[in-house]
Design a protein around this motif. Structure first.
Motif, PDB file in Angstrom:
ATOM      1  N   PHE A 116     -10.218  19.400  12.065  1.00  0.00           N
ATOM      2  CA  PHE A 116     -11.379  19.276  12.948  1.00  0.00           C
ATOM      3  C   PHE A 116     -12.673  19.639  12.216  1.00  0.00           C
ATOM      4  CE2 PHE A 116     -14.191  21.033  16.295  1.00  0.00           C
ATOM      5  CZ  PHE A 116     -14.271  19.918  17.121  1.00  0.00           C
ATOM      6  N   ASN A 117     -12.655  20.735  11.460  1.00  0.00           N
ATOM      7  CA  ASN A 117     -13.853  21.147  10.720  1.00  0.00           C
ATOM      8  C   ASN A 117     -14.221  20.142   9.635  1.00  0.00           C
ATOM      9  OD1 ASN A 117     -14.120  23.528  12.228  1.00  0.00           O
ATOM     10  ND2 ASN A 117     -12.795  24.686  10.847  1.00  0.00           N
ATOM     11  N   TRP A 120     -15.997  17.067  11.151  1.00  0.00           N
ATOM     12  CA  TRP A 120     -17.437  17.242  11.389  1.00  0.00           C
ATOM     13  C   TRP A 120     -18.213  17.269  10.076  1.00  0.00           C
ATOM     14  CZ3 TRP A 120     -19.858  16.149  15.566  1.00  0.00           C
ATOM     15  CH2 TRP A 120     -19.203  16.230  16.788  1.00  0.00           C
ATOM     16  N   HIS A 122     -17.408  15.572   7.461  1.00  0.00           N
ATOM     17  CA  HIS A 122     -17.447  14.150   7.096  1.00  0.00           C
ATOM     18  C   HIS A 122     -18.583  13.436   7.814  1.00  0.00           C
ATOM     19  CE1 HIS A 122     -16.269   9.947   6.789  1.00  0.00           C
ATOM     20  NE2 HIS A 122     -16.118   9.893   8.114  1.00  0.00           N
ATOM     21  N   ILE A 123     -18.710  13.661   9.117  1.00  0.00           N
ATOM     22  CA  ILE A 123     -19.757  12.990   9.900  1.00  0.00           C
ATOM     23  C   ILE A 123     -21.140  13.350   9.378  1.00  0.00           C
ATOM     24  CG2 ILE A 123     -20.824  12.855  12.192  1.00  0.00           C
ATOM     25  CD1 ILE A 123     -17.994  13.249  13.357  1.00  0.00           C
ATOM     26  N   VAL A 124     -21.362  14.645   9.158  1.00  0.00           N
ATOM     27  CA  VAL A 124     -22.683  15.116   8.718  1.00  0.00           C
ATOM     28  C   VAL A 124     -22.983  14.646   7.302  1.00  0.00           C
ATOM     29  CG1 VAL A 124     -24.060  17.158   8.176  1.00  0.00           C
ATOM     30  CG2 VAL A 124     -22.676  17.101  10.257  1.00  0.00           C
ATOM     31  N   THR A 159     -13.396  11.067  18.779  1.00  0.00           N
ATOM     32  CA  THR A 159     -13.940  12.391  18.451  1.00  0.00           C
ATOM     33  C   THR A 159     -14.120  13.235  19.703  1.00  0.00           C
ATOM     34  OG1 THR A 159     -15.072  11.492  16.509  1.00  0.00           O
ATOM     35  CG2 THR A 159     -15.858  13.611  17.355  1.00  0.00           C
ATOM     36  N   VAL A 163     -12.409  16.798  20.395  1.00  0.00           N
ATOM     37  CA  VAL A 163     -13.207  17.986  20.732  1.00  0.00           C
ATOM     38  C   VAL A 163     -12.625  18.678  21.967  1.00  0.00           C
ATOM     39  CG1 VAL A 163     -15.453  18.756  21.617  1.00  0.00           C
ATOM     40  CG2 VAL A 163     -15.345  17.194  19.665  1.00  0.00           C
TER      41      VAL A 163
END
Length: 475
Positions: A116-117, A120, A122-124, A159, A163
């Motif tokens: 999960f971390n 995020w 990856h997205i940023v 996503t 979440v």
């Protein structure tokens, strides 16, 4: 604290379990766990190698390339770990037996939060990397991804589902949810994985860079999806239909527990060992879709299965209303708390409250000589000693010691002892009851805090960690 008198004659009310001849348990090879852990690390190393082979290192030269390339790497590792999560949720028998419910839950949690971390990150990182080379800026680039890139709308929905799963997995959130609600929400993890990952298959550089990479990722997807279909749907359905289980007996064990016996002509086909548990579904009307995990409280005899459950929620309280002949579906058997993990001749079985039930089944099946096995049963009162009479009779019949530790817990202290033993440390009390405990395999089952205290006491007495076997049912 009292000890059952082994010199006394066997009670005339000997249970059927005590008279049953024990079976020889199936041993679980210790290398299974090492091999499965090595396979997990092998997947991650191969994913990293594909990133390097796809130009991941050379792309780090520019600022935009640095963010984009590290974003790809975090996305690849997150994707691989998410597929590992799906595989772990599939309860593949070899993995389940290698890790057990306790170890698998810890691994599942670690892999899940790490994935999960990284997702995020990856997205940023990807967005920052593309934005650095675009006049649209961060938010404009993010909107462009979602609107114009194939599969991104699905990824956003996936996503959101992930979440929801992660938020409800946090300890404080879990404490406020009923098990049934938590379990239903957790199933959205399959939906999240199914929606979040396809965009990488369509647009991801490392997914499309070579036939080897494409074959690897499609194989990984196929293995994860196939494991779920086979081991969470196909195998449980096949076993249930083959066993043809129905409720054959329901009896009260005092005011707060119920024993249920199910039978069927195909019970002998179930590869179950004493101490393991099934997820049970009773086809008795409303609520049949909700599965409940209960351990066997008697060794399987090839004709029937028996479990004993405390009335801790709506599902377990409703067991008292079950009718004979009610059809039953099962998933399992699951769990590593069984005689097949035994490594030493001497064994200590420690159970508190309803946690004594799988240990009673193990006592019944465990090959032993007189004096090899000690059972410590903990309860806050005489009424809380579930199946105590049966365990006493079984212990006498098999030459084991049955020790009852009775009384309310010590306030303000994490301990496995009652208040009247507060002058002793946990380790001192354990040594008094079992002086040579360091030479034993120790099996523990009970409330999580009690198990932690008992485990610490065993370690303090010199029991190596690999000889302590536990099963936790807290979700």
């Amino acid at each position: 604290m009292t000890t059952a008198d082994l010199a006394g004659s066997l009670s005339s009310r000997r249970s059927h379990a005590a008279a049953r001849a024990p079976r020889r348990p199936r041993h679980v090879p210790t290398w299974w766990r090492d091999a499965s852990g090595a396979a997990l690390w092998g997947v991650l190393l191969w994913v990293t190698a594909l990133w390097v082979g796809g130009g991941g290192v050379t792309d780090l030269a520019s600022l935009s390339g640095f963010f984009t390339s590290t974003g790809r790497l975090t996305g690849l590792v997150a994707s691989a770990l998410l597929l590992v999560q799906v595989f772990l949720m599939a309860r593949v028998p070899w993995f389940e037996q290698a890790w057990g419910q306790d170890g698998l839950a810890r691994l599942h949690r670690t892999v899940g939060f790490t994935s999960f971390n990284l997702m995020w990150a990856h997205i940023v990182l990807i967005t920052v990397g593309y934005a650095a080379a675009s006049p649209q800026g961060f938010w404009g680039t993010l909107v462009d991804f979602v609107v114009n890139y194939p599969g991104m709308l699905l990824a956003v929905a996936g996503t959101a589902a992930l979440v929801m799963v992660v938020v409800t997995s946090v300890k404080k959130a879990r404490a406020k949810l009923r098990y049934e609600s938590w379990h239903l929400i957790h199933l959205y993890g399959y939906l999240g994985a199914g929606l979040a990952l396809p965009h990488q298959l369509w647009t991801g550089k490392e997914f499309l860079s070579s036939p080897v990479a494409t074959a690897f990722w499609w194989t990984l997807y196929a293995v994860a999806a196939g494991a779920v279909l086979v081991y969470r749907v196909g195998l449980p359905l096949r076993r249930s239909l083959r066993a043809k289980l129905v409720v054959s007996d329901v009896r009260a064990e005092g005011p707060s527990a119920t024993t249920v016996t199910v039978s069927g002509r195909g019970v002998h086909h179930l590869p179950v060992q004493a101490g393991q548990f099934f997820t049970w579904r009773f086809l008795s009307g409303q609520g049949w879709t909700r599965g409940h995990p209960y351990s066997l409280s008697a060794a399987p005899d090839g004709h029937s299965l028996q479990f004993t459950a405390a009335h801790l929620g709506d599902g377990s309280a409703a067991l008292t209303e079950l009718k004979r002949g009610t059809p039953v579906l099962v998933e399992g058997p699951y769990g590593r708390l069984h005689a097949g993990v035994r490594t030493r001749r001497k064994v200590l079985l420690m159970g508190a409250g309803i946690g004594i039930t799988p240990l009673k089944a193990i006592l019944e099946e465990l090959p032993q000589r007189p004096g090899d096995v000690t059972v410590i049963q903990r309860g806050s009162s005489r009424h809380g000693l579930v199946l105590a009479d049966e365990i006493r009779d079984l212990a006498v019949a098999r030459g084991a010691r049955h020790i009852v530790v009775e009384g309310h817990r010590v306030r303000g202290r994490r301990t496995w002892l009652p208040a009247q033993a507060a002058h002793l440390t946990d380790a001192q009390a354990l040594r008094q009851l079992v002086p040579d405990v360091a030479d034993h395999d120790v099996f523990l089952c009970g409330a999580p805090e009690w198990m932690d205290a008992a485990r610490d006491a065993a370690l303090a007495c010199g029991v190596p960690e690999e000889h302590i076997h536990t099963e936790r049912f807290a979700f």
